[in-house]
Design a protein around this motif. Structure first.
Motif, PDB file in Angstrom:
ATOM      1  N   PRO A 359       0.845  -1.206   0.000  1.00 16.99           N
ATOM      2  CA  PRO A 359       0.000   0.000   0.000  1.00 16.99           C
ATOM      3  C   PRO A 359       0.875   1.248   0.000  1.00 16.99           C
ATOM      4  O   PRO A 359       1.841   1.342   0.758  1.00 16.99           O
ATOM      5  CB  PRO A 359      -0.800  -0.130   1.311  1.00 16.99           C
ATOM      6  N   LEU A 360       0.532   2.213  -0.842  1.00 14.98           N
ATOM      7  CA  LEU A 360       1.304   3.448  -0.971  1.00 14.98           C
ATOM      8  C   LEU A 360       0.384   4.647  -0.762  1.00 14.98           C
ATOM      9  O   LEU A 360      -0.842   4.540  -0.924  1.00 14.98           O
ATOM     10  CB  LEU A 360       1.961   3.516  -2.360  1.00 14.98           C
ATOM     11  N   PRO A 361       0.953   5.797  -0.423  1.00 17.45           N
ATOM     12  CA  PRO A 361       0.118   6.990  -0.208  1.00 17.45           C
ATOM     13  C   PRO A 361      -0.600   7.415  -1.488  1.00 17.45           C
ATOM     14  O   PRO A 361      -0.206   7.066  -2.599  1.00 17.45           O
ATOM     15  CB  PRO A 361       1.135   8.050   0.235  1.00 17.45           C
ATOM     16  N   GLY A 362      -1.654   8.189  -1.304  1.00 14.02           N
ATOM     17  CA  GLY A 362      -2.342   8.789  -2.437  1.00 14.02           C
ATOM     18  C   GLY A 362      -3.166   7.823  -3.251  1.00 14.02           C
ATOM     19  O   GLY A 362      -3.338   8.013  -4.456  1.00 14.02           O
ATOM     20  N   GLY A 363      -3.697   6.766  -2.620  1.00 15.56           N
ATOM     21  CA  GLY A 363      -4.548   5.832  -3.359  1.00 15.56           C
ATOM     22  C   GLY A 363      -3.795   4.945  -4.316  1.00 15.56           C
ATOM     23  O   GLY A 363      -4.363   4.425  -5.274  1.00 15.56           O
ATOM     24  N   ARG A 364      -2.490   4.753  -4.082  1.00 14.66           N
ATOM     25  CA  ARG A 364      -1.697   3.917  -4.964  1.00 14.66           C
ATOM     26  C   ARG A 364      -1.362   2.596  -4.276  1.00 14.66           C
ATOM     27  O   ARG A 364      -1.427   2.473  -3.052  1.00 14.66           O
ATOM     28  CB  ARG A 364      -0.397   4.624  -5.347  1.00 14.66           C
ATOM     29  N   VAL A 365      -0.987   1.612  -5.076  1.00 12.46           N
ATOM     30  CA  VAL A 365      -0.585   0.314  -4.548  1.00 12.46           C
ATOM     31  C   VAL A 365       0.524  -0.248  -5.435  1.00 12.46           C
ATOM     32  O   VAL A 365       0.505  -0.085  -6.658  1.00 12.46           O
ATOM     33  CB  VAL A 365      -1.773  -0.666  -4.486  1.00 12.46           C
ATOM     34  N   GLY A 366       1.512  -0.859  -4.803  1.00 12.42           N
ATOM     35  CA  GLY A 366       2.572  -1.526  -5.538  1.00 12.42           C
ATOM     36  C   GLY A 366       2.342  -3.027  -5.523  1.00 12.42           C
ATOM     37  O   GLY A 366       1.985  -3.603  -4.491  1.00 12.42           O
ATOM     38  N   ALA A 367       2.521  -3.674  -6.671  1.00 12.63           N
ATOM     39  CA  ALA A 367       2.372  -5.125  -6.787  1.00 12.63           C
ATOM     40  C   ALA A 367       3.676  -5.693  -7.336  1.00 12.63           C
ATOM     41  O   ALA A 367       4.186  -5.218  -8.354  1.00 12.63           O
ATOM     42  CB  ALA A 367       1.206  -5.483  -7.697  1.00 12.63           C
ATOM     43  N   VAL A 368       4.202  -6.706  -6.663  1.00 18.28           N
ATOM     44  CA  VAL A 368       5.503  -7.267  -7.019  1.00 18.28           C
ATOM     45  C   VAL A 368       5.360  -8.760  -7.267  1.00 18.28           C
ATOM     46  O   VAL A 368       4.669  -9.465  -6.521  1.00 18.28           O
ATOM     47  CB  VAL A 368       6.541  -7.036  -5.899  1.00 18.28           C
ATOM     48  N   ILE A 369       6.017  -9.241  -8.305  1.00 19.07           N
ATOM     49  CA  ILE A 369       6.154 -10.677  -8.543  1.00 19.07           C
ATOM     50  C   ILE A 369       7.602 -10.919  -8.929  1.00 19.07           C
ATOM     51  O   ILE A 369       8.196 -10.114  -9.664  1.00 19.07           O
ATOM     52  CB  ILE A 369       5.191 -11.180  -9.639  1.00 19.07           C
ATOM     53  N   GLY A 370       8.209 -11.980  -8.404  1.00 18.63           N
ATOM     54  CA  GLY A 370       9.620 -12.195  -8.705  1.00 18.63           C
ATOM     55  C   GLY A 370      10.033 -13.643  -8.536  1.00 18.63           C
ATOM     56  O   GLY A 370       9.295 -14.466  -7.989  1.00 18.63           O
ATOM     57  N   ASP A 371      11.222 -13.954  -8.999  1.00 20.75           N
ATOM     58  CA  ASP A 371      11.726 -15.326  -8.987  1.00 20.75           C
ATOM     59  C   ASP A 371      13.243 -15.288  -8.846  1.00 20.75           C
ATOM     60  O   ASP A 371      13.948 -14.834  -9.746  1.00 20.75           O
ATOM     61  CB  ASP A 371      11.329 -16.044 -10.282  1.00 20.75           C
ATOM     62  N   VAL A 372      13.735 -15.748  -7.687  1.00 23.36           N
ATOM     63  CA  VAL A 372      15.175 -15.848  -7.462  1.00 23.36           C
ATOM     64  C   VAL A 372      15.666 -17.169  -8.041  1.00 23.36           C
ATOM     65  O   VAL A 372      15.016 -18.212  -7.898  1.00 23.36           O
ATOM     66  CB  VAL A 372      15.506 -15.767  -5.960  1.00 23.36           C
ATOM     67  N   TYR A 424       7.561  -5.115 -11.338  1.00 24.40           N
ATOM     68  CA  TYR A 424       6.967  -4.214 -10.350  1.00 24.40           C
ATOM     69  C   TYR A 424       5.930  -3.343 -11.032  1.00 24.40           C
ATOM     70  O   TYR A 424       6.219  -2.692 -12.045  1.00 24.40           O
ATOM     71  CB  TYR A 424       8.043  -3.343  -9.706  1.00 24.40           C
ATOM     72  N   ALA A 425       4.726  -3.339 -10.488  1.00 29.75           N
ATOM     73  CA  ALA A 425       3.633  -2.526 -11.024  1.00 29.75           C
ATOM     74  C   ALA A 425       3.159  -1.572  -9.935  1.00 29.75           C
ATOM     75  O   ALA A 425       2.848  -2.008  -8.823  1.00 29.75           O
ATOM     76  CB  ALA A 425       2.478  -3.414 -11.485  1.00 29.75           C
ATOM     77  N   GLU A 426       3.129  -0.293 -10.270  1.00 23.13           N
ATOM     78  CA  GLU A 426       2.597   0.698  -9.339  1.00 23.13           C
ATOM     79  C   GLU A 426       1.318   1.263  -9.954  1.00 23.13           C
ATOM     80  O   GLU A 426       1.353   1.894 -11.017  1.00 23.13           O
ATOM     81  CB  GLU A 426       3.612   1.810  -9.078  1.00 23.13           C
ATOM     82  N   ALA A 427       0.197   1.016  -9.287  1.00 25.87           N
ATOM     83  CA  ALA A 427      -1.113   1.379  -9.827  1.00 25.87           C
ATOM     84  C   ALA A 427      -1.737   2.499  -9.008  1.00 25.87           C
ATOM     85  O   ALA A 427      -1.761   2.429  -7.774  1.00 25.87           O
ATOM     86  CB  ALA A 427      -2.040   0.165  -9.839  1.00 25.87           C
ATOM     87  N   ASP A 428      -2.201   3.528  -9.712  1.00 22.27           N
ATOM     88  CA  ASP A 428      -3.001   4.578  -9.084  1.00 22.27           C
ATOM     89  C   ASP A 428      -4.456   4.163  -9.246  1.00 22.27           C
ATOM     90  O   ASP A 428      -5.012   4.205 -10.349  1.00 22.27           O
ATOM     91  CB  ASP A 428      -2.734   5.922  -9.747  1.00 22.27           C
TER      92      ASP A 428
END
Length: 714
Positions: A359-372, A424-428
């Motif tokens: 969860p990010l300020p201003g009604g935004r959200v970060g979504a992460v998917i990854g593979d080590v 990494y996706a940052e969605a407003d």
């Protein structure tokens, strides 16, 4: 063995054959499955009339399992191939424990269709008839038994080599082609845990002895004795069993057990379990038999210990991975989210795949998917550290490209040779504008409100760790719009990769499964992961679904940010893409040209008149009027000033344009630099859908902004 023919002069009624010593007759009704023995026949089997109830199964007390299987196979063959007669020699176990050679001949009655319905025949003591040949048969049988035991030991040892878990070891031992062929009719196995023995296997079904699920090592039980003394416990007769373990014997007697071997399973000089083999058709154990069983128990103990170590490591790894992945997914206003993780069916059931929601300020959200890279505890540990730093960098307010670059630098500085792919996706969620940054990962998918699914092409950079190694930390940002009801799918390659299948085919198959999947987000996530559950595989998989909804989405405070470096035309183009998408998404389509022109002018001034980069921020502000605020920060403290441009001048008109087109603008000091800001009053959200539809490139799908289409509009 094939059915044998009776003599040509054999009477039609076999009951008349009384010439043989100790010969009896039988009559078997195949329809009712009832078998009638006369007194002489019962005498051949050493049974009393009150001990036989007419069911062939009752003879199991006198006929060993192996002999019974041989008889059943021969009779079944004769019934099926149309034979009229059969004959066979077999051994009967006498009441005192000895063996008697016996011979039976049967005549099969069939109806008009050839269906067998009755067998009549004789059974006789063949001991005298065989005479000296008995010893030869016994020696041949002993040699055959020796070869069979050796083969079974070799086969069991080979099968145990592939056992990964304790359950696998148990399955090998209970396999009908395994230890049971050593003559054992029942099997029990226990593990030593905290001063007691826990029963983990018994067979066949129905042979469980009450009160033996847990037994103390100091109790008077054969399994306890074997563990306590670290020596095999061989029980050679039923009388010995009854005398040694009177509490256990009544239950054992019901199973028809006459002897048993309890073998401690010892590894690294300590008992880890015990195996019990119980026999119905033998008494006593030869030295050779004892040696074979002891040697086999040693191999079983090694396999069991290996399986226990594997399970301990797996539990530790799974606990580590669960600790590294988010325990819960936070509720995000304006979005529905579903996450799934599936471990590999092969290997240690742990890997470096992860997901996260920030969860990010201003009604935004970060979504992460990854593979080590890798499938071990080290991969899980690296994954946990990457997840933490990505969350921290995003929460600090860095742009998506900066978040990814810093994460790559962090991984490069770790004491590891692993790299990681990431998206990494940052969605407003107010505007629907999504900024995507890809580091060697798979492109995401978007499921539209009508169910159709499309791939979102995202320009990418090198995987995390490698980009820092090769000095390529400039990650491009792709911007697109996520409309209400649309779902963003982020996933790792374990969801689409399958041996022998092209990656593109796997992506298309996932898209089709998504298109036809249920509307409910949690049910859709389960369905997409079902392909991993069904096929198994040696790679883990992570999935994150984010669906935008406007019921409780924040109506103001949206914020987007883009870093533009000097001499970086791609970053400048991305900033323009972001501005254009945000303006339309915020319902300011009528003023799009004005806002874009002013923003472009301020950004260009910052790049031309300073030595550093510019940070572009768009922010929605609510109040008496809805306003869109554009901020451009740079590292110079020198304030801009308006200059008069001559008739032929090519500069000096920038601030004039800003003053004419912006409703209000100004300059603020920011540390060692400054921020030039402009605000535009925008109309209420009434016709947002119409505004957006006019600016979409249909060839790229709804909401996608590509560099080619944008440059064409410029």
């Amino acid at each position: 063995m094939t059915p044998t023919s009776l003599p040509d002069d054999w009477p039609a009624d076999p009951r008349s054959i009384l010439a043989f010593n100790r010969t009896g007759c039988f009559d078997w009704d195949l329809d009712s499955r009832l078998l009638h023995f006369d007194a002489s026949a019962l005498d051949v089997f050493d049974m009393r009339a009150d001990e036989f109830d007419g069911r062939p199964e009752t003879l199991a007390v006198r006929v060993s399992t192996a002999e019974s299987h041989r008889l059943d196979a021969l009779v079944s063959h004769a019934l099926k191939d149309g034979s009229e007669t059969y004959g066979v020699y077999f051994r009967v176990r006498l009441r005192e424990g000895g063996l008697r050679w016996t011979h039976t001949q049967g005549f099969i009655h069939r109806d008009g269709t050839g269906r067998p319905y009755r067998i009549v025949g004789v059974v006789r003591d063949a001991t005298q008839e065989l005479g000296d040949s008995t010893a030869r048969h016994q020696r041949a049988d002993e040699e055959e038994d020796r070869r069979r035991r050796t083969s079974i030991v070799q086969g069991t040892t080979a099968a145990l080599a592939h056992a990964r878990t304790v359950r696998d070891v148990i399955d090998v031992l209970k396999d009908t082609h395994g230890l049971a062929h050593l003559g054992a009719s029942n099997l029990v196995m226990g593990l030593v845990e905290a001063g007691r023995i826990r029963l983990v296997a018994e067979g066949p079904v129905g042979s469980f002895v009450p009160g033996t699920k847990f037994t103390r090592i100091d109790e008077r039980y054969p399994m306890s004795d074997a563990v306590r003394t670290l020596s095999p416990r061989f029980i050679e007769t039923d009388a010995e069993f009854a005398a040694s373990y009177p509490d256990l014997w009544p239950h054992i007697d019901k199973l028809g057990i006459r002897s048993a071997a309890y073998l401690p399973l010892i590894a690294q000089a300590r008992p880890i379990g015990v195996l019990g083999l119980l026999y119905q058709d033998k008494t006593g154990f030869t030295e050779e038999e004892r040696d074979v069983l002891v040697a086999l128990s040693s191999g079983i103990a090694q396999s069991l210990q290996r399986a226990m170590f594997y399970e301990q490591e797996k539990d530790l790894a799974q606990g580590l991975q669960q600790a590294m992945l988010p325990r819960t997914i936070p509720g995000v206003p304006g979005a529905d989210i579903a996450v799934r993780y599936r471990s590999a069916a092969l290997g240690r059931d742990i890997g470096g795949d992860w997901y996260d929601v920030i969860p990010l300020p201003g009604g935004r959200v970060g979504a992460v998917i990854g593979d080590v890279q890798g499938h071990d505890t080290h991969a899980a540990a690296v994954m946990g550290q990457l997840r933490i730093v990505l969350r921290a960098y995003a929460a600090e307010g860095h742009t998506p490209a900066t978040v990814m670059a810093r994460a790559s630098g962090f991984l490069h500085e770790l004491d590891t040779d692993r790299f990681a792919t990431c998206l990494y996706a940052e969605a407003d969620l107010t505007t629907g504008v999504v900024q995507l940054v890809r580091a060697g990962h798979i492109d995401p998918l978007v499921r539209q409100a009508d169910g159709n699914c499309r791939r979102v092409p995202v320009e990418g950079g090198l995987p995390l760790g490698l980009s820092a190694e090769f000095g390529s930390l400039d990650y491009p940002v792709t911007t697109f719009e996520l409309d209400e009801g649309q779902t963003l799918l982020l996933f790792t390659d374990g969801l689409i990769e399958e041996p022998g299948v092209d990656l593109g085919d796997g992506m298309r198959a996932l898209g089709e499964l998504t298109r036809t999947g249920p509307r409910d987000l949690q049910e859709l996530a389960d369905r997409l992961c079902s392909i991993v559950d069904e096929r198994g595989g040696d790679d883990d998989a992570a999935l994150l679904l984010l669906r935008r909804r406007m019921i409780d989405a924040p109506r103001s405070g949206g914020r987007l940010q883009q870093h533009v470096g000097p001499g970086d035309p791609e970053a400048l183009a991305e900033a323009r893409h972001m501005i254009r998408a945000a303006v339309r998404a915020w319902g300011a389509g009528e003023r799009a040209d004005e806002i874009e022109l002013v923003a472009d002018e301020v950004i260009t001034n910052a790049l031309m008149h300073t030595d550093g980069a510019a940070i572009v921020t768009l922010r929605g502000i609510s109040g008496t009027d809805r306003r869109l605020r554009v901020e451009v920060e740079d590292s110079s403290s020198a304030l801009p000033r308006r200059r008069e441009a001559g008739d032929s001048g090519v500069s000096g008109r920038g601030l004039l344009l800003v003053d004419m087109l912006a409703d209000v603008w100004g300059v603020e000091s920011r540390g060692s630099g400054k921020c030039v800001w402009c605000e535009f009053i925008v109309p209420a959200r009434e016709s947002r859908g119409k505004d957006e539809s006019r600016g979409k490139d249909e060839s790229q799908g709804p909401g996608v902004r590509t560099e080619t289409s944008e440059q064409g509009q410029e």
